[in-house]
Motif scaffolding. Structure first.
Motif, short mmCIF file in Angstrom:
data_model
loop_
_atom_site.label_atom_id
_atom_site.label_comp_id
_atom_site.label_asym_id
_atom_site.label_seq_id
_atom_site.Cartn_x
_atom_site.Cartn_y
_atom_site.Cartn_z
N ASN A 1 -6.18 2.66 -4.10
CA ASN A 1 -6.07 2.02 -2.78
C ASN A 1 -4.85 2.54 -2.04
O ASN A 1 -4.91 2.85 -0.84
CB ASN A 1 -5.99 0.51 -2.93
N GLU B 1 -3.48 7.42 6.41
CA GLU B 1 -2.37 7.32 7.33
C GLU B 1 -1.85 8.70 7.70
O GLU B 1 -1.51 8.98 8.85
CB GLU B 1 -1.25 6.48 6.71
N GLY C 1 -1.45 0.37 9.37
CA GLY C 1 -2.23 1.31 10.14
C GLY C 1 -1.49 1.56 11.44
O GLY C 1 -1.84 1.05 12.48
N LEU D 1 0.83 -1.21 0.00
CA LEU D 1 0.00 0.00 0.00
C LEU D 1 0.86 1.25 0.00
O LEU D 1 0.35 2.34 0.26
CB LEU D 1 -0.93 0.00 1.22
N TYR E 1 -4.89 4.82 1.33
CA TYR E 1 -4.17 4.40 2.52
C TYR E 1 -3.19 5.48 2.96
O TYR E 1 -3.08 5.81 4.15
CB TYR E 1 -3.42 3.10 2.26
#
Length: 806
Positions: free
Chosen positions: A436, A444, A478, A270, A440
């Motif tokens: 995606n 974040e 994450g 990601l 992300y």
């Protein structure tokens, strides 16, 4: 399978089949009972052309006219007329498990066909409901009658030669389906049972396509002739039409295989930068010779989803460039990282505004000049003129995030319509992967910004102590967690140190951490004892909900009394490093339950410290590693904390290096280190004042004298005025207990006035004719910092003045 039907063209219908090689017809029936796939083998076996079969009811094409009751099979995985559902029942949807059998079907003309059949019910999201494999039974019988028994069946787990051949060839005879759909069907066939024939009571062989070797050379020549006809745009001769279809199917399969391969190579992470590189490298050199990737400014910056249709002012960042040319040829002319808009007359603008691929078979000199005009002082024409170009949009949720410029060398075949379709599908998949990664990265960034805003900015020096902190995000996906630290100024020159850890990760944990940290600051300002503060914090957590638990270590340092007052709520113990001998020890404190458990008492302990001692507090993410006893981490923490260091920052870095290099750390880390310098008694002055307005004058005189003794004569005027205001207010509002005045010389000059009135003063607006309300405004204007706090017996009002030369 389809191609296995060539054997039927080579010899007579009664020629026995080679063991394990049987020509098969393949029919796929959809959920409405209509034929969705009709192989060439089906056309030859049943005499119906493909264009007439597709879309028709399967029962109309395969009517059963009679059973064969004299044939029986007792194998457990075989089912045919007389032992299980017949083919008509299977075609009509009355089949929920694999079945096989023999049937006599009416064929075109006057004859009948005795066939062996296998039927597989298909499940999943696709429209296919049933897969039927069929073979001519008469073609399997030997002239001498050696094969007296022919019965179809299934083998679930078999090591028969050729079992992998069916799995490999089945997708090739389903060219109208996507790679995923055909792979799904193959998986179900192998799971439900491999098709087999039983020629006698003892001989069972798998059915695999008749991929005969004898006619390969002839088929190759036929294909080459069909290919030449297709390339020349001429109609393919009737006798070569099958080969033309094979070539078209092969081209489709090649493009599908390419897309499938690219899909497996992109989106492995990601990380936006890595994803961009993966997308660019996936197409060079197999599909193109040059691939340049451009993204909108908002996407590169990690901002929100870009709004609106791009225009001539939209900036596009060149984020990747892959090519097969000699090194350096492109680097100076079109460097990665450059941002530029594109004029409306360019193919790039057309692609980004329409959201559709733009195909330029050959870049003419005129178009090359138009494109090169936007590159200031750089001639790009030699790099692009004469090449075939395909510009494909990178879209997600109907918004263009960027585009790819694909170029082929002049000696390579130009991009065609099939390449345009392939490029569009490639861009669609790449766009989703990039989106995606963008989402992300954006989430974040938002989460990290939220957490950074919640973590305090602690000054390196507070009353009687030096402080250093570290925060490390976790390595989990994450990376946001609930670890925090803080240092809060308390009355009497004291400082509260706190380290906590909300269990879990993500935005919810970070938000919970923010609530608890704010609550600790508020309750610390009330000067609550450590055990009582944790008790109140636990009650608050219960009111907020039982979703989260947290550990917390709270310590109050009194630099005048050289004392620590500590309480623990389920947290790992702190480390104290002694200044005299460098010895470090884990402080054994009563460990209460974590915050949020509820109903558990908390205890506090007092500990004598000496100037120069260091207190180390951290969260378990620093010392805990999966698969390792936490005692190992605590021992390493003690050892590294005792290591000599030139500064507090160096001491923190030593601890981080010692514990963070062991590997396996997943959790976030909070570390707080305080060097407890203390305050010498000569730097503290205290007075008790009676409840008499005249005491304000005494207070001014005492402060003036002490400041001269300390060499702070420059602060006398401001300090006298501010002390007079605070003492006057305290004497006016106190009830019985004498007023206490304290001066503390440290990094600043701290003045505190205590009384027994619990009502905190507030800063009010006052007019020129008002009799009161101007005192605190004077304090607020002249002091470096001021504040109020409640105590057990009343309140404290304090101010600080900056020392001369500081």
């Amino acid at each position: 399978m389809d191609r296995g039907t060539d054997r039927a063209e080579q010899g007579t219908a009664t020629e026995p089949a080679e063991p394990g090689r049987v020509p098969l017809a393949v029919v796929v029936v959809d959920r409405d009972g209509l034929v969705s796939h009709w192989s060439r083998g089906a056309r030859r076996l049943f005499g119906v052309p493909k264009d007439e079969a597709i879309g028709r009811t399967a029962l109309d094409l395969l009517p059963v006219s009679g059973a064969l009751p004299d044939e029986r099979d007792t194998t457990p995985h075989a089912a045919y007329d007389g032992l299980g559902p017949d083919l008509e029942s299977s075609l009509d949807g009355g089949l929920s498990y694999p079945a096989a059998g023999r049937a006599r079907l009416t064929a075109s003309g006057d004859g009948r066909v005795d066939v062996l059949w296998w039927a597989y019910p298909l499940v999943g999201p696709g429209p296919e409901r049933l897969l039927v494999l069929a073979a001519d039974a008469d073609g399997l019988r030997a002239d001498d009658g050696a094969l007296e028994r022919i019965a179809p069946g299934f083998a679930l787990h078999t090591d028969f030669p050729g079992s992998e051949d069916l799995a490999r060839r089945l997708p090739e005879i389903l060219p109208s389906m996507s790679v995923g759909e055909s792979a799904r069907i193959v998986a179900q066939v192998l799971e439900l049972g491999y098709p087999i024939l039983e020629f006698s009571q003892n001989d069972r062989v798998p059915v695999t396509p008749d991929w005969g070797v004898a006619r390969r050379a002839e088929r190759k020549a036929r294909r080459e002739r069909a290919a030449r006809a297709l390339a020349a745009g001429e109609p393919v001769p009737e006798e070569l039409r099958d080969e033309g279809e094979d070539l078209e199917h092969a081209a489709v399969r090649e493009h599908l295989e390419f897309l499938n391969e690219v899909s497996g190579r992109i989106g492995t992470s990601l990380d936006l930068s890595r994803t961009i590189i993966e997308v660019s490298r996936a197409v060079v050199p197999r599909f193109t010779d040059v691939a340049g990737t451009y993204l909108r400014e908002q996407v590169v910056a990690g901002e929100g989803f870009p709004d609106g249709v791009p225009d001539t002012t939209t900036l596009w960042h060149r984020v990747a460039l892959e090519h097969t040319d000699e090194p350096g040829r492109w680097d100076d002319v079109v460097p990665v990282g450059e941002a530029m808009p594109f004029p409306a007359h360019t193919p790039f603008f057309q692609c980004m505004t329409s959201g559709e691929p733009v195909l330029v078979p050959r870049i003419s000199e005129q178009m090359g000049h138009a494109i090169a005009a936007q590159f200031d002082k750089r001639d790009i024409r030699p790099l692009i003129t004469g090449r075939s170009m395909l510009v494909v949009p990178l879209k997600a949720r109907h918004v263009v995030l960027g585009f790819m410029i694909l170029l082929r060398h002049p000696e390579r075949p130009v991009f065609d319509d099939m390449d345009r379709v392939t490029g569009a599908e490639l861009a669609a998949r790449a766009g989703l992967v990039l989106d995606n990664a963008r989402m992300y990265t954006y989430q974040e960034t938002v989460a990290e910004t939220l957490q950074d805003s919640m973590l305090p900015h602690i000054p390196p020096r507070m009353a009687g102590c030096d402080i250093a902190t570290r925060y490390l995000p976790g390595t989990l996906l994450g990376r946001i967690g609930g670890d925090w630290f803080d240092a809060v100024k308390l009355p009497g020159g004291r400082t509260a140190f706190v380290v906590g850890d909300v269990m879990g990760h993500g935005l919810n944990s970070a938000a919970m951490m923010g609530q608890l940290r704010t609550a600790v600051q508020t309750m610390a300002g009330l000067d609550l004892p450590p055990a009582q503060l944790l008790r109140n914090l636990d009650d608050l957590a219960q009111r907020l909900g039982d979703t989260y638990l947290a550990t917390c270590l709270y310590a109050v340092y009194d630099p005048i009394a050289s004392e620590l007052h500590l309480a623990n709520a389920g947290h790992i113990p702190p480390v104290l490093v002694r200044a005299d001998d460098g010895r470090s020890e884990l402080l054994e404190l009563p460990t209460g339950a974590p915050i949020g458990v509820g109903g558990v008492p908390f205890e506090a302990e007092r500990l004598r410290v000496e100037p120069g001692d260091r207190l180390v507090m951290c969260t378990d993410g620093l010392v805990e590693v999966r698969g390792e006893d936490i005692g190992v981490g605590l021992a390493t923490l003690c050892e590294s904390a005792a290591h000599p260091a030139a500064s507090m920052d160096d001491a923190c870095d030593t601890i981080i290096r010692s514990l963070n290099t062991r590997g396996g750390r997943k959790d976030d880390v909070a570390l707080l280190m305080a060097r407890l310098n203390g305050i010498e008694p000569d730097d503290v002055a205290e007075w008790r004042l009676a409840l008499d307005p005249a005491e304000a004058g005494r207070a001014r005189a005492a402060v003036r004298e002490r400041l001269h003794d300390w060499g702070l004569a420059k602060l006398v005027a401001s300090a006298e005025l501010l002390v007079s205001e605070l003492v006057t207010n305290a004497v006016r509002h106190s009830h019985a207990r004498p007023v206490e005045l304290r001066l503390v010389r440290g990094d600043t000059l701290l003045c505190e006035v205590d009384d027994d009135d619990h009502e905190l003063p507030t800063l009010l607006s006052s007019g020129s004719l008002d009799d009161s309300g101007r005192g605190l405004r004077v304090v607020s204007t002249l002091s470096r910092e001021w504040g109020t706090s409640r105590t057990k017996t009343g309140k404290t009002v304090w101010f600080e003045l900056t020392l001369p030369g500081r």
